[in-house]
Structure formats: C-alpha cells, structure tokens
Design an enzyme around this catalytic site. Structure first.
Site, PDB file in Angstrom:
ATOM      1  N   LYS A 195     -17.808 -25.316   2.972  1.00 56.13           N
ATOM      2  CA  LYS A 195     -17.260 -25.958   4.170  1.00 56.13           C
ATOM      3  C   LYS A 195     -17.619 -27.431   4.120  1.00 56.13           C
ATOM      4  CE  LYS A 195     -17.428 -25.736   9.238  1.00 56.13           C
ATOM      5  NZ  LYS A 195     -18.019 -25.020  10.391  1.00 56.13           N
ATOM      6  N   LYS A 248     -13.077 -24.416   3.229  1.00 52.55           N
ATOM      7  CA  LYS A 248     -12.592 -25.035   4.461  1.00 52.55           C
ATOM      8  C   LYS A 248     -12.894 -26.528   4.413  1.00 52.55           C
ATOM      9  CE  LYS A 248     -13.243 -24.964   9.487  1.00 52.55           C
ATOM     10  NZ  LYS A 248     -13.992 -24.384  10.627  1.00 52.55           N
TER      11      LYS A 248
END
Length: 327
Positions: A195, A248
């Site tokens: 992420k 992400k």
C-alpha cells in the site's frame, strides 16, 4: 516479408471475432464493491468528491448490497464512520459498533453475500492515523494487539474475510495467530501487502472522515518509487499467512501488480481507489471522456496486469452493463 500473408486485422473485423480472441476478460465475480457505513437509519448521503457513492446507514447498506447481489456482485468490503472517536480508536473493537451491526444484518438477510471488512484505525482515531500514536509517531507493536481485537469482533459478527490495511509490520502474523487462537482458523486474510503513500486517496478520506490531523502516513505506507520494497512486503505477508495479497492504488502501480503476480503467483487483488474513480467521473461530467469506455479500459488494464480481484467503486456500473449485454 510477412505482409500481405499476415494480416492481423482479419481478427478485428467484427465484435464476434474480437470477443472470440480476446485475451483478457472482465468478470463480475472478480469485483468487490466498497460500502461506507454510518450510524442512523435511512441514511443515504452522497459523497461530494465521489459522485454516485454514498454514506449509508446499516439498513440502506443492506439494501444496496441486495441490489449488488441481484447484479451478480456478491462481495462487498465495509468501511465505517463510527459514532465516536478517541486517541486509540477503541470503537473499532466495540462488538456493538457500526461494522458488527452491518455484518450481522447483511449475513442475516443476504447469506450468499461475501462480507469483507477493512481493518484499520484511521476512521476510528481522533487524530486520523492508523493506530496508537506517541510523540507524533505511529507505535507499530502497540497497535497490533488492538488490530487483533478488532478482527475478533468482526469474526464473531460473521465476517467472511478480513483485510488489514494499516501497513503495520507483523500485522498478518499477529492476525493469523489471534484468529487461530480465537477459533477462526478458516477465516481468510486479504492483506494490503503493498500500500503506497498516494495522493489518490483524497476522496476516500472525505468519505470516512479520516484525514490525518497532523503529519502524514509516509512513515508506514510505501514510497511510490519502490518496486523491490513492495516485493519484500508481499513476501513477508505471504510468509506470515496471507491468503490474498493486494496492491493499492491500482492504476499507477500496474507494473507492481504484474511483478507481484509473476514472482509469487498468489491470488492477487488491487484497489481501484477513490482518486482514480473521481478523475473519471469528473472528466465524464465535463464531457471530456466517455465514462463507460474509460471505466472498461481501466478495469481491463488491472485484470491484464495480473489482478484476480478488483475492489472498485465501478462494480455496480460494470455489473449493470454486463447484465444488459453492453460489456
């Protein structure tokens, strides 16, 4: 010379033959729809920076999930805007909190629905950071115990999968151990393994009211320039027991998605995040792009890069097109 013997255009002449030889196909079953759950009843409040997305009370969230199921989208991921916030985000592990309420209601009314819960604290803390803070620094190890408490509450409520998103060191190991000890050995973990500290999260922070009160999240989310670090993060989460790994954001990190899939060949998810969604919606509202075609290209690019699963705010729109035979 290959021409005129080889004419690649032969296989592009009409829609039927193009579909026949298509290498990458989007499926509704691959999509997860995010839902934002808030206190109250009959609440459906549009998020200004995310047209078509809403803050929903439990009753309207169940109704939305039912609509999604009818379209073939059988998986949702839940985010909360709690009634109260404090320094450690203690409402995150309240068994009567907004997410446990939503899980129970959805599993009661829609047993076929796969209910996934995001595990983090930014929505629950008064300062907007993803855990316990001390002198402006996120306390990793002190936060892990709270994360396990949150996971057990969600598991007790009937969650089908948990998705830790805080990028804490050791989070998957702690969760796997805690869930196993708590009697939830079969509950899968979808880890936000890579992420990145991205500017594309802006609209989401409006949606869940989670913007940091001070500082930023660069000390625990990843530097966007680092591919090999992402590989190390993914490898660690797999070693610690993650069942699905996630990259992400998605659109600016498709090279990372491809590398993750190539190296590890694990079930791989991406999050088509709020800023990616908002850009398309805004440009479409201006009449600058064809929203449906751009949506399809973007989602296809994620699938083509190696994503098995796509968390996307376009899940309902895509499923509707597919049901109408337009996608």
């Amino acid at each position: 010379m290959s021409f005129p013997l080889h004419r690649p255009r032969r296989l592009r002449r009409n829609q039927t033959i193009r579909s026949m030889v298509r290498e990458t196909t989007l499926q509704v079953e691959s999509l997860i729809a995010p839902l934002f759950v808030v206190p109250g009843e009959k609440v459906k409040r549009e998020i200004g920076s995310m047209p078509g997305q809403y803050q929903l009370s439990v009753d309207t969230a169940v109704a939305k999930a039912s609509q999604l199921c009818e379209l073939g989208v059988k998986s949702v991921i839940l985010f909360a805007i709690p009634e109260s916030k404090d320094e450690v985000g203690s409402s995150a592990w309240n068994p009567k909190g907004i997410i446990p309420q939503a899980i129970k209601a959805m599993k009661r009314d829609l047993p076929e629905l796969q209910v996934i819960t995001d595990l983090c604290f930014c929505e629950y803390t008064s300062h907007g950071h993803c855990g316990v803070m001390k002198d402006g620094v996120l306390q990793n190890d002190e936060t892990l115990g709270n994360l396990v408490r949150q996971a057990l509450v969600h598991a007790d409520a009937g969650a089908d999968m948990i998705a830790p998103s805080g990028m804490l060191d050791g989070m998957v190991r702690s969760l796997r151990h805690g869930l196993d000890e708590g009697g939830f050995k079969d509950l899968p973990i979808m880890s936000y393994a890579a992420k990145f500290a991205s500017a594309f999260y802006g609209p989401f922070r409006e949606a869940v009211q989670s913007a940091p009160e001070y500082g930023d999240r660069k000390s625990y989310q990843m530097d966007p320039g680092n591919l090999e670090e992402a590989m190390r993060e993914v490898a660690l989460d797999i070693e610690e027991g993650a069942d699905i790994i996630m990259v992400k954001p998605a659109l600016s990190f498709l090279d990372v998605v491809r590398e993750v899939k190539s190296r590890f060949n694990m079930p791989t998810a991406v999050y088509n995040v709020s800023g990616e969604y908002a850009m398309i919606k805004a440009a479409a509202q201006k009449g600058w792009i064809d929203e449906q075609r751009v949506m399809l290209e973007v989602l296809t690019s994620m699938k083509r890069a190696g994503a098995d699963i796509i968390i996307t705010y376009f899940a309902e729109a895509f499923a509707d097109l597919r049901q109408k035979g337009l996608a």
